[in-house]
Enzyme design. Structure first.
Site: not given
Ligand code: PEP
Ligand code: MG
Length: 578
Positions: A194, A507
């Site tokens: 929390h 990402c």
């Molecule tokens: C990554 O490996 O670049 C990714 C975005 O996933 P995580 O950071 O959750 O492993």
């Protein structure tokens, strides 16, 4: 300032950056004295207990009465959990019973009762108000501190500080947030506690889980909280202070804008549109991502729903949460990644199995394919949240085509079941894979027939290509994304994916640094997903960047042999073009 700069690694619980002097509150409740009492002290001890509960409850009520509407809605319930636990009759009666039968002081009775109480909560289906063991521990320690008279009063602070402490309840955090505290780091805590949720709701950068922190940092030491990466930098050097100050300024100036989203368009100085998506770790980050104008969610990490929970969330629970996020972002796309556990992220309901190399072990899609019910339940929930047409599925840590085939079979099975159950979903939902294991680079052309998009997870990709643990602070140089091998591999992947005509996203967190952004955009990537806290920094940067020139930079550095050559070339480029 004393000592050398040292980076301490913890768990990120609330993003953003805080820079300032530390104030250390280290009244460890573990030091509280426990003693045997005589029968004529029983009543005194019981009275002390009742007064402590009364004091905490009154103070919590005062805090709640000071909240504005938004705070009441978002934070109020978390403070009420504390009140409800402390006013639970089973608990208060138990403490008093222990005092009179075990003949121990109030502190000893409180600890014993909490031990029993937390076991009881965990065995209950509803896990009373979702209270988790870290929350209960924090409340226990608060009660013990109050009993010992060691109240953490910081109302006399006259400048902004970063609070360093053992543990903290949501009410304490709320109180501190009104007392010039701009960042928080604790030794104990959890991602889903929390307290963590309140930190995110209040936008206070926070890191937890740094062992021995209150002994390492002294009051008035300089510290930086990097709530983006889960670091605390103790005694930062001038370069770190400058770098983080710039990030902080751009973050603050953008987050203070009205949350309409429409004013943010990510266009470079030479007029090229870049699509910027958010990496979301916690549902509370969704509002920030929207207010910062994210083009969608490029990566919704779903570990949050599983880790630190006594049991796996049901399909309904997952559906409601994914659906709420998809509806907030509609019509923008929301990419939901299936469970990526393993490595250091193991849910409590899974009996831990010892692995020699957990990062290379039974994790992510490998784990899900071996736990089919769990996987099917999650996929059904994601499919149901896709009924508006803006949700996509992302499969993490794929290393073989067979894993994609098996996952697609499960997706088809989930669709069949949902049709039988008369539940709505998007029949054409798009499915993609994360490219983060090097084996996939060599078979990229072959995945065309299987997936709709590819998302580069640069955090893991760099770790696996360089064989350098991404979490090891000693290995920052080895795990650098400016290594020639990485730049060339990113360029190779881009070329290969272009040929497949599938959209490609990045990402990993590479887009947090100017050097990396110049390289990624220079190679040709145009869809980048990053932590919401990085979006303003990114927006600020690309407005000053000519992507054409970044492309020429990449042509120049791609044949360089070492980071020693590459880094200065990029720095020159940035100086000339800023
Ligand atoms: C990554 O490996 O670049 C990714 C975005 O996933 P995580 O950071 O959750 O492993
Ligand atoms: Mg990864």
């Amino acid at each position: 300032m004393s000592g050398y700069s040292k980076t301490l690694r913890g768990i990120k619980i609330s993003s953003g950056i805080a820079i300032g002097k530390a104030v250390v509150l280290s009244h460890s409740a573990r030091e509280v004295s426990r003693r045997i009492i005589s029968p004529d002290e029983i009543q005194t001890e019981k009275d002390r207990f009742i007064s402590a509960i009364k004091l905490i409850t009154e103070q919590t009520d005062i805090l709640i009465s000071q909240m504005n509407q938004r705070e009441l809605k978002k934070i109020g319930p978390h403070l009420n959990v504390q009140k409800m636990i402390l006013s639970d009759l089973r608990f208060t009666e138990d403490v008093q019973h222990i005092i009179s039968t075990d003949l121990v002081n109030c502190e000893a009775a409180v600890s014993k009762a909490f031990e029993k109480y937390s076991k009881l909560l965990h065995s209950k289906e509803k896990a009373l108000l979702n209270a988790r063991s870290v929350d209960i521990k924090a409340i226990e320690f608060l009660l013990l501190r109050v009993l010992s008279g060691k109240i953490r009063d910081i109302s006399l602070l006259n400048e902004e500080h970063i609070l360093i402490t053992n543990d903290m309840t949501p009410a304490e955090l709320y109180y501190y947030s009104k007392q010039k505290v701009t960042g928080i780091a604790t030794e104990h805590g959890g991602r889903n506690s929390h307290t963590a949720i309140v930190a995110r709701s209040l936008n206070i950068p926070a890191v937890t889980g740094i062992p021995n922190l209150t002994n390492i940092v002294n009051t008035m030491d300089n510290v930086i909280i990097d709530g983006l990466n889960g670091f605390l930098i103790h005694n930062p050097n001038q370069r770190q202070i400058q770098e983080y100050s710039e990030k902080k300024v751009s973050f603050c100036s953008f987050t203070e804008r009205k949350p309409d989203g429409s004013e943010h368009i990510f266009v470079s100085k030479d007029n090229q549109r870049v699509f910027v998506y958010a990496n979301i770790d916690f549902p509370e980050e969704v509002d920030t991502a929207i207010s910062l104008g994210a083009d969608g969610i490029g990566l919704l990490r779903t570990e949050f729903y599983f880790i630190e929970r006594p049991r796996a969330p049901s399909e309904e629970e997952q559906f409601r949460s994914y659906d709420a996020i998809a509806s907030r972002f509609y019509p923008r796309e929301v990419t939901i990644r299936t469970l990526d556990i393993g490595g250091e992220k193991i849910p409590g309901f899974i009996s831990p199995h010892k692995e020699e190399n957990p990062a290379l072990g039974l994790r992510a899609v490998r784990f899900c394919l071996k736990n089919k019910n769990l996987f099917l339940t999650q996929i059904k929930a994601i499919l149901r949240a896709s009924h508006r047409g803006n949700v996509r599925i992302l499969i993490p840590m794929v290393s073989r085509i067979e894993e994609i085939e098996e996952t697609l079979n499960i997706i088809n099975e989930a669709k069949t079941i949902l049709r039988q159950e008369n539940k709505k979903f998007d029949p054409d939902i798009k499915t993609g894979i994360m490219l983060e294991i090097p084996s996939m680079i060599f078979i990229l052309e072959d995945i065309t027939g299987y997936v709709d998009f590819v998302s580069l997870g640069t955090n893991d990709l760099v770790q696996f290509i360089m064989a350098a643990d991404r979490g090891n602070i000693e290995l920052f140089d080895s795990a650098s994304s400016l290594n020639p091998a990485i730049i060339r591999v990113l360029s190779l992947i881009f070329e290969k994916i272009q040929k497949t005509q599938k959209p490609v996203y990045v990402c990993g967190e590479m887009a947090a640094e100017e050097e990396n952004i110049a390289v990624l955009l220079g190679i040709g990537y145009r869809r980048l997903s990053m932590s919401p806290a990085n979006i303003p920094f990114f927006e600020n940067f690309i407005r000053r960047l000519e992507i054409q020139k970044a492309a020429s930079l990449v042509k120049e550095i791609i044949s360089m042999k070492s980071e020693k050559e590459i880094k200065p070339a990029i720095e020159r480029f940035l100086n000339e073009n800023n």
